[in-house]
Design a protein around this motif. Structure first.
Motif, short mmCIF file in Angstrom:
data_model
loop_
_atom_site.label_atom_id
_atom_site.label_comp_id
_atom_site.label_asym_id
_atom_site.label_seq_id
_atom_site.Cartn_x
_atom_site.Cartn_y
_atom_site.Cartn_z
N LEU A 116 0.84 -1.20 0.00
CA LEU A 116 0.00 0.00 0.00
C LEU A 116 0.87 1.25 0.00
N GLY A 117 0.70 2.10 -1.02
CA GLY A 117 1.40 3.38 -1.08
C GLY A 117 0.47 4.49 -0.60
N SER A 118 0.68 5.68 -1.13
CA SER A 118 -0.16 6.83 -0.76
C SER A 118 0.04 7.91 -1.82
N SER A 119 -1.02 8.67 -2.10
CA SER A 119 -0.90 9.70 -3.15
C SER A 119 0.10 10.79 -2.77
N CYS A 120 0.51 10.85 -1.49
CA CYS A 120 1.48 11.89 -1.08
C CYS A 120 2.89 11.58 -1.56
N VAL A 121 3.10 10.44 -2.22
CA VAL A 121 4.45 10.14 -2.73
C VAL A 121 4.73 10.87 -4.05
N TYR A 122 3.69 11.38 -4.69
CA TYR A 122 3.91 12.11 -5.94
C TYR A 122 4.46 13.51 -5.64
N PRO A 123 5.10 14.13 -6.62
CA PRO A 123 5.66 15.47 -6.38
C PRO A 123 4.58 16.47 -5.93
#
Ligand code: GFB
Length: 327
Positions: A116-123
């Protein structure tokens, strides 16, 4: 198609040993509820039984329980202030969890792993909506950089193992989540449980206004955790690729409008005061789901409906009245 259907599945769940790492958390418990609809054998370990930051313990537990597949829902998570205040803990815990679980999964030959990732990993200032290939194309949002770095390391490690060893390890990237089992602590929680609690307390005490952190202008995409769990189990069964995949709702709302919607759900008619000494965080993070959409899965819980159900669920818990007496 529902998550419980094995029809045409690349990975049928019947009879499989599936470990949900982090099963007591909001995401892990929702994934367990979904998996309970299938005929898999669910494996779990509490934090007291297994500290995922300890490599030897993870190796011994996994060698003994031998899962066929793993959903890595375990993580140290928190809202904007918790992330900004404890970067060392967010970085260490999440790096160790990802490294230990993914590495041991490879060592013992686990067939499928969903991280599980998170959308906060994008720039921070990525073009919107954000496609999977925008990862690592610009600087991160400062308030959650530590958490994002750990998640990026985990997803890149899963990707590397898939490419190098031919395993089926992949990452699901959700937006901001909410739902039953969330953290309602006012300092460390995410915005939905924080505002739900503040507005509920204000309604009960007759307070004329509720404080909102930041300007209220940031936009966020919110998904009910039961929708995410359904998507995770669907992908566990049906996803044939190993590329990172966004799972979102396609809808966003400003924090100001979220507060208004929560006030309607809770029945509060007071005002809001915006505290601009608190951080806004990233201005916008909407996921592009065009990789996922052709697979035929759609979220089914609208925001108003999901907030209403979540508020009811929380009110049934004993801590919904906490704080009222001190106002
Ligand atoms: O949910 P939240 O803490 O996470 O905050 P992020 C979202 C927005 O709500 C921010 C505002 O602009 C906050 O300033 N906000 C207003 C509040 N009032 C409140 C309040 O009382 N409590 C909280 N918590 N926020 C997190 C990341 O970022 O998102 C994590 O830090 C994680 O790493 C998570 O990825 C999904 O969306 O800003």
């Amino acid at each position: 198609m529902t998550a419980s259907s094995d029809d045409g599945a690349a990975f049928p769940l019947d009879g499989r040993r599936i470990w949900v790492a982090g099963h007591t958390g909001m995401v892990g418990s929702a994934v367990c509820r979904r998996l309970a609809l299938s005929r898999c054998l669910l494996l779990t370990a509490t934090h007291a039984e297994l500290d995922l930051r300890r490599q030897l313990d993870v190796e011994q537990w996994m060698a003994h329980h031998r899962p066929d597949a793993i959903v890595v829902a375990a993580a140290t998570v928190g809202g904007i202030l918790a992330n900004a205040s404890h970067p060392a803990r967010f970085l260490y815990d999440n790096l160790m969890i990802a490294a230990n679980v993914i590495h041991t999964a490879d060592e013992i030959g686990v067939q499928r792993l969903v991280f599980l990732g998170s959308s906060c990993v994008y720039p921070r200032l990525a073009p919107q909506p954000m496609r999977e290939d925008y990862l690592l194309t610009g600087p991160l949002e400062e308030t959650n950089a530590a958490y994002a770095v750990a998640k990026i390391a985990g997803l890149k490690y899963a990707e590397a193992i898939s490419a190098e060893k031919g395993r089926h390890f992949f990452t699901v990237m959700p937006p901001n989540l909410y739902g039953p089992g969330d953290n309602y602590d006012p300092q460390s929680s995410h915005v939905i449980p924080a505002l739900m609690r503040k507005i509920h307390v204000a309604r009960l005490s007759g307070a004329p206004r509720v404080e909102i952190w930041g300007t209220g202008a940031p936009l966020r995409e919110f998904m009910h955790v039961d929708d995410l769990a359904d998507a995770v189990v669907f992908l566990l069964q049906h996803y044939r690729a190993t590329e990172l995949i966004n799972v979102g709702t396609g809808r966003e709302i400003s924090i100001r409008d979220l507060a208004r919607l929560l006030a309607e759900v809770i029945g509060y008619d007071g005002a809001f005061a915006f505290d601009s000494s608190k951080p806004d965080g990233t201005p916008r993070k909407l996921l592009d789901c065009s990789r996922f959409a052709p697979l035929g899965w759609r979220p089914s819980i609208g925001l108003r409906e999901g907030l209403t159900a979540t508020y009811r669920d929380w009110c049934l818990r004993s801590d919904a009245g906490v704080g009222v007496g001190v106002l």
